[in-house]
Design a protein around this motif. Structure first.
Motif, short mmCIF file in Angstrom:
data_model
loop_
_atom_site.label_atom_id
_atom_site.label_comp_id
_atom_site.label_asym_id
_atom_site.label_seq_id
_atom_site.Cartn_x
_atom_site.Cartn_y
_atom_site.Cartn_z
N ILE A 114 -52.63 41.63 2.27
CA ILE A 114 -51.46 41.82 1.42
C ILE A 114 -50.66 42.97 2.00
O ILE A 114 -51.21 44.06 2.23
N ALA A 115 -49.36 42.74 2.25
CA ALA A 115 -48.49 43.77 2.82
C ALA A 115 -47.58 44.32 1.73
O ALA A 115 -47.00 43.56 0.94
N PHE A 116 -47.45 45.65 1.69
CA PHE A 116 -46.63 46.33 0.69
C PHE A 116 -45.53 47.14 1.37
O PHE A 116 -45.74 47.72 2.44
N ARG A 117 -44.40 47.18 0.70
CA ARG A 117 -43.29 48.04 1.15
C ARG A 117 -42.68 48.67 -0.08
O ARG A 117 -42.22 47.96 -0.99
N SER A 118 -42.74 49.98 -0.17
CA SER A 118 -42.21 50.70 -1.34
C SER A 118 -42.84 50.17 -2.63
O SER A 118 -42.13 49.87 -3.61
N ASN A 119 -44.17 50.01 -2.62
CA ASN A 119 -44.94 49.58 -3.79
C ASN A 119 -44.60 48.18 -4.28
O ASN A 119 -44.82 47.84 -5.44
N ARG A 120 -44.06 47.35 -3.41
CA ARG A 120 -43.81 45.94 -3.77
C ARG A 120 -44.45 45.06 -2.71
O ARG A 120 -44.50 45.40 -1.53
N ILE A 121 -44.95 43.92 -3.16
CA ILE A 121 -45.61 42.99 -2.24
C ILE A 121 -44.54 42.23 -1.45
O ILE A 121 -43.63 41.62 -2.03
N VAL A 122 -44.64 42.28 -0.14
CA VAL A 122 -43.68 41.56 0.70
C VAL A 122 -44.31 40.32 1.34
O VAL A 122 -43.59 39.39 1.73
N ALA A 123 -45.63 40.29 1.43
CA ALA A 123 -46.31 39.12 2.01
C ALA A 123 -47.78 39.16 1.63
O ALA A 123 -48.35 40.22 1.38
N PHE A 160 -49.58 51.13 8.60
CA PHE A 160 -49.05 50.89 9.94
C PHE A 160 -47.72 51.64 10.04
O PHE A 160 -46.74 51.31 9.36
N THR A 161 -47.70 52.64 10.88
CA THR A 161 -46.56 53.53 10.96
C THR A 161 -45.65 53.15 12.12
O THR A 161 -46.10 52.98 13.26
N GLY A 162 -44.37 53.01 11.81
CA GLY A 162 -43.37 52.77 12.83
C GLY A 162 -42.66 54.06 13.21
O GLY A 162 -43.09 55.16 12.84
N ALA A 163 -41.57 53.94 13.96
CA ALA A 163 -40.84 55.12 14.41
C ALA A 163 -40.24 55.90 13.24
O ALA A 163 -40.18 57.13 13.26
N SER A 164 -39.80 55.19 12.20
CA SER A 164 -39.17 55.88 11.07
C SER A 164 -39.72 55.42 9.72
O SER A 164 -39.55 56.11 8.72
N GLN A 165 -40.36 54.24 9.68
CA GLN A 165 -40.86 53.71 8.41
C GLN A 165 -42.29 53.19 8.61
O GLN A 165 -42.78 53.09 9.74
N SER A 166 -42.92 52.86 7.51
CA SER A 166 -44.30 52.40 7.58
C SER A 166 -44.50 51.21 6.65
O SER A 166 -43.68 50.95 5.76
N LEU A 167 -45.62 50.53 6.85
CA LEU A 167 -45.97 49.36 6.04
C LEU A 167 -47.43 49.50 5.64
O LEU A 167 -48.30 49.74 6.48
N LEU A 168 -47.69 49.38 4.34
CA LEU A 168 -49.06 49.46 3.82
C LEU A 168 -49.65 48.06 3.75
O LEU A 168 -49.05 47.16 3.16
N THR A 169 -50.81 47.88 4.35
CA THR A 169 -51.47 46.58 4.34
C THR A 169 -52.87 46.74 3.78
O THR A 169 -53.62 47.62 4.20
N THR A 170 -53.22 45.89 2.82
CA THR A 170 -54.54 45.92 2.21
C THR A 170 -55.34 44.70 2.67
O THR A 170 -54.86 43.57 2.61
N VAL A 171 -56.55 44.96 3.16
CA VAL A 171 -57.45 43.90 3.60
C VAL A 171 -58.44 43.62 2.48
O VAL A 171 -59.08 44.53 1.95
N LEU A 172 -58.55 42.36 2.09
CA LEU A 172 -59.45 41.94 1.01
C LEU A 172 -60.59 41.10 1.59
O LEU A 172 -60.35 40.14 2.32
N TYR A 173 -61.82 41.49 1.24
CA TYR A 173 -62.99 40.74 1.70
C TYR A 173 -63.70 40.19 0.46
O TYR A 173 -64.16 40.96 -0.39
#
Length: 266
Positions: A114-123, A160-173
């Motif tokens: 699950i990928a998050f951006r600014s506390n919202r699910i994007v994928a 996952f950190t980019g040059a200016s922004q980041s993306l939070l990804t949660t791995v579920l097992y």
């Protein structure tokens, strides 16, 4: 126009072959020379000012780009364009971080993403209500136990950190898979213990027979000499251990008794 046609002739196959959602070429002034997008992104506005400025200066990096008034997020990568005369600008390629993108990453795995951006699910790779507030575990947290649609998961978040922004990804097992793996492990351990027990028992039996068989032979010889007064009998000496020493001692005793009897008879 001729330069643009040359760029298009090169970049269109690249975009198609790599399945890219965004390909853009900018010059050193940050002006877009070619901007190719998928149809769903064609009329949208990218918040890409920082990416374009850095790419125009010849920087090589990766970053995340938001799409205005949309939940789309793109993973963008920039590469410098150079010639013998110097820097020409930069090439930017991007891919939308969507369900298909995460599914490609998770292919062949039982894990979900699950990928998050600014506390919202994007994928996400599993069905989930994206309108509900769902707080992902902190990246500093080792593992968290969470429940989604009656299924329990172990969750771990990564940034996952980019040059200016980041993306939070949660791995579920899935816990069910872990439980099945644990049961399988226990079955293997029980089988291993039984196998070791059988081997140990077999070795014990073999050792016991190896020791008792020569002793039984020595005992039979001693009994036969006593009962039959046959002092010509000798116990076989097949080993050099304690059993062999006992056999030698018995044979020596038999010879001594025979010798004494012969002397008495004379």
């Amino acid at each position: 126009n001729s330069d643009r046609r040359t760029l298009l002739k090169t970049l269109l196959p690249l975009k198609s072959e790599l399945g890219l959602d965004w390909v853009e070429v900018v010059n050193t002034q940050g002006k877009s020379l070619v901007n190719l997008r998928n149809s769903e992104l064609d009329q949208t506005r990218f918040l890409d000012e920082a990416v374009v400025n850095s790419a125009s200066r010849g920087a090589s990096f990766s970053d995340f780009v938001d799409v205005a008034e949309s939940s789309h997020v793109l993973l963008a990568m920039a590469y410098p364009l150079k010639s013998s005369s110097g820097l020409l600008g930069g090439l930017i390629v991007g891919h939308v971080v969507d369900d298909d993108f995460l599914n490609k990453i998770a292919t062949g795995s039982s894990k979900h993403l699950i990928a998050f951006r600014s506390n919202r699910i994007v994928a996400a790779t599993l069905p989930i209500n994206r309108e509900e507030a769902w707080t992902p575990p902190s990246p500093e947290q080792a593992f968290a136990r969470i429940q989604i649609d009656r299924q329990i998961y172990l969750a771990k978040s990564f940034v996952f950190t980019g040059a200016s922004q980041s993306l939070l990804t949660t791995v579920l097992y899935p816990i069910s898979i872990l439980e099945a793996a644990k049961l399988q492990l226990w079955i293997r351990l029980i089988f291993l213990f039984l196998l070791v027990g059988i081997i140990v028992a077999g070795i014990g039996t073999w050792i016991s027979r190896t020791i008792t068989r020569p002793l039984r032979t020595v005992t039979l010889i001693a009994q036969q000499v006593t009962q039959e007064a046959n002092f010509d009998l000798q116990a076989p000496v097949t080993t050099q251990d304690e059993v062999g020493i006992v056999s030698l001692s018995l044979n020596q005793l038999i010879r001594q008794v025979k010798s004494l009897l012969q002397e008495q008879q004379e």
